[in-house]
Scaffold this active site. Sequence first.
Site, short mmCIF file in Angstrom:
data_model
loop_
_atom_site.label_atom_id
_atom_site.label_comp_id
_atom_site.label_asym_id
_atom_site.label_seq_id
_atom_site.Cartn_x
_atom_site.Cartn_y
_atom_site.Cartn_z
CG HIS A 2 -1.80 -1.01 1.43
ND1 HIS A 2 -3.25 -1.20 0.89
CD2 HIS A 2 -1.71 -2.39 1.59
CE1 HIS A 2 -3.83 -2.08 0.95
NE2 HIS A 2 -2.89 -3.03 1.51
CD GLU B 89 -2.67 0.64 -2.75
OE1 GLU B 89 -2.98 -0.58 -2.61
OE2 GLU B 89 -3.08 1.56 -2.68
#
Length: 238
Positions: A105, A212
Site C-alpha cells: 500500500h 500498488e
Amino acid sequence: MTVTIGKEKVSLVHSSGSSAEANLPQHGIARISTWKWSGTDADNEEEVTVRFKLTDSEVPENLHKEWPKKFEIIFIVTLTANTLKNTFQVTNNGTEPFDFNALLHTYYSVPDISKVSIKGLNDITYIDKVENFARVLDVKDSITIDRETDRIYENVPRDEFLIDLGQPGGAGNFTLKKINLKDTVVWNPWIDKARSMSDFGDEEYKNMVCVEPGTVTEYIRLEAGKSSECGQILKVQL
C-alpha cells in the site's frame, strides 16, 4: 523534487481461498501487527538496507485464532540516491500449505493530482470497485485521475510503469517496477470519500495517488517449509 512515500504496508490474509473462512480485518493481519526491527546494512556510502520481521507470535491473539498459521515475513527496505526497493519474503513455518494475498500500500505525495498520469497499464482489464466491481478493458495510453478511482488491474504482464507528475522537464517523475506480483491497484478517494474518512484530510486527495503492486485477485499458495519473495523498485528522476 522528491517523491514522498507516505505509508508502506504489507497485507497478509487468510488461507484456503475463501474470505468466509477467516474473520480478518481489511487488508489482513500484517498491516495491524507490530513488526520487530531486524538489523541494518550500510556496507558502502551509496546504499543502506534495513530489515523488519513479523512472525505469527507477534500477531494479536484474536487474529491469530482466526488464522492460526505459523509464518515469518521479512520486510527489506533498501535506499540509494534515487531508488527505493521494498521486498518481502513470506515463509511457511507450519506443516501444511497455506494461501495468502499480498499488496504494498504505497501512498505517493504529488504536487497536483490533476496533472498526474500513470503509463504502462493500457490494454489491461481492471476491476472497478467504484462501479460495482465491473470488469473494464483500459485502452487509454495513460491513466489520469479526475474522480474517485479504485481499480485492480489484474494479471498485468508488464513489470514497469511510469508515474508522470506533469512537472516541467519531467522533474520528480519515477518508475515503479514490480517483482513477482501479478496485479496493480490504482486508488484515489476523491472528494466525497476523502471527507468520509476519519484518518484522511478533506483536501488531501489533491496531492496523492496510490499505485500498488500486489497479488490480490488470486491467492499465492505456499507449501510447508517454502518461501515466497515479492516486492517493488521505485526509481526517481533527479
